[in-house]
Write a protein that holds these residues in place. Sequence first.
Motif, PDB file in Angstrom:
ATOM      1  N   ASP A   1       9.189  11.285  -2.688  1.00 45.86           N
ATOM      2  CA  ASP A   1       8.604  11.514  -1.353  1.00 45.86           C
ATOM      3  C   ASP A   1       8.944  10.341  -0.428  1.00 45.86           C
ATOM      4  N   ILE A   2       9.004   9.158  -1.006  1.00 42.13           N
ATOM      5  CA  ILE A   2       9.330   7.975  -0.199  1.00 42.13           C
ATOM      6  C   ILE A   2      10.822   7.977   0.149  1.00 42.13           C
ATOM      7  N   PHE A   3      11.678   8.236  -0.832  1.00 45.25           N
ATOM      8  CA  PHE A   3      13.114   8.300  -0.526  1.00 45.25           C
ATOM      9  C   PHE A   3      13.411   9.408   0.493  1.00 45.25           C
ATOM     10  N   ALA A   4      12.634  10.503   0.437  1.00 39.46           N
ATOM     11  CA  ALA A   4      12.857  11.614   1.371  1.00 39.46           C
ATOM     12  C   ALA A   4      12.338  11.285   2.767  1.00 39.46           C
ATOM     13  N   GLY A   5      11.541  10.232   2.878  1.00 40.99           N
ATOM     14  CA  GLY A   5      10.994   9.850   4.180  1.00 40.99           C
ATOM     15  C   GLY A   5       9.682  10.542   4.504  1.00 40.99           C
ATOM     16  N   LYS A   6       9.130  11.305   3.543  1.00 40.63           N
ATOM     17  CA  LYS A   6       7.851  11.987   3.808  1.00 40.63           C
ATOM     18  C   LYS A   6       6.699  10.978   3.784  1.00 40.63           C
ATOM     19  N   LEU A   7       6.803  10.048   2.851  1.00 39.96           N
ATOM     20  CA  LEU A   7       5.796   8.982   2.770  1.00 39.96           C
ATOM     21  C   LEU A   7       6.482   7.645   2.989  1.00 39.96           C
ATOM     22  N   LYS A   8       5.706   6.681   3.476  1.00 40.62           N
ATOM     23  CA  LYS A   8       6.259   5.334   3.645  1.00 40.62           C
ATOM     24  C   LYS A   8       5.574   4.391   2.661  1.00 40.62           C
ATOM     25  N   ARG A   9       6.276   3.343   2.283  1.00 39.49           N
ATOM     26  CA  ARG A   9       5.610   2.310   1.480  1.00 39.49           C
ATOM     27  C   ARG A   9       4.723   1.494   2.410  1.00 39.49           C
ATOM     28  N   ALA A  10       3.767   0.807   1.837  1.00 37.48           N
ATOM     29  CA  ALA A  10       2.874  -0.032   2.642  1.00 37.48           C
ATOM     30  C   ALA A  10       3.682  -1.127   3.336  1.00 37.48           C
ATOM     31  N   PRO A  11       3.190  -1.614   4.488  1.00 38.14           N
ATOM     32  CA  PRO A  11       3.877  -2.737   5.145  1.00 38.14           C
ATOM     33  C   PRO A  11       3.936  -3.943   4.198  1.00 38.14           C
TER      34      PRO A  11
END
Length: 245
Positions: A187-197
Motif C-alpha cells: 500500500d505504501i509502494f502504491a502510494g495509497k498510504l504514506k510512512r510517518a514523517p
Amino acid sequence: MFSNILGYKIFNLNKDKLVQYVLGKDKVCVISGNPEVLLNGMKDKKFYDKFNSNEFVIIPDGVGTVVSAKLIGQPVREKIAGIEVMDELLRISAKEGFKVYLLGASKDIIGKCSENIKNKYPTINICGFRDGYFKNEDVNEIVDEIKKLEADMLFVALGSPKQEDFILKYMEELPCKVYMPVGGSFDIFAGKLKRAPNIMLKLGLEWLYRVWKEPFRIKRLGKIPKFILIVILNKIGILKSVENI
Ligand code: UDP
C-alpha cells in the motif's frame, strides 16, 4: 548478533548487516518482529519454533520490541523497518538480476505497487504479481506459478498472521531464496498510504501515525504495552512460562 527476547532470537545489528546476513543464506525468511507478530507466534508453537529456526531471521521492527530489548539489557543497534529491508532487497535485486514476485493487497494496489517499483528501479525483474484476495482453491495455482517463474525473492502482503502462515506452509516447496511477509508495504509502494514523517520515525512514533491514518488500528495498540509487560515479568522471573500468552 542476536538479542534474546522471550526466547526469540532478534537480530541486533544494523540494517546493512541484516541484508548481508540475508543474502548469505541459501533460504531465509525475514520476519518483522513487532509485538503483534511476536505475541501471535507465542500462541502457536508452529510459528514460535519456525521463527527461531535457522531459516528465519527476526528483525526488531517496532518500538515495543526495541524498548523491550533495552529494558532487559540486550539492546538492539536500531529499529529495522520491514519496508526499508524490502526496499533495499528490491534495489539489490535490480542490480544483481534477482527475480521478484509480489503477492498480496487488492488488484489495483498490487498493479500500482509493481509499476512504482519498476519506475524506482528500472532494471528490476518483477517476474510476477498477484492480488491477495484469492480463494483457498486458488493457492496451488499461485504456488505453481511462483515455482514456474523461478522467483528468487517473494514478498507477501496478506496481513498478519495470514502472510506468515502462507510462507510457513509453502517455503519448503518453493524455489525462492528470500521470503518476507510485508504487511501494508505494498500500500505504501502504491502510494495509497504514506510512512510517518521522519521526525515521528525518529521518535519511535510510527504506531501513532498509523492509528491517526487508520483509526481501526487502535484496538491493536494494546499489544505494545502488553508485550513490554510480559517481557519484564519474564525477565524478573514472575512469569516463567510464556507459552500460550
Ligand atoms: N490483504 C490481502 N488479503 C487479505 C487480507 C489483507 O491481500 O485477505 C492485504 C491488505 O490489502 C493490505 C495488506 O494485506 O494490503 C496488509 O494488511 P494490514 O495493513 O492489515 O497488515 P499489517 O501491516 O497491519 O499486518
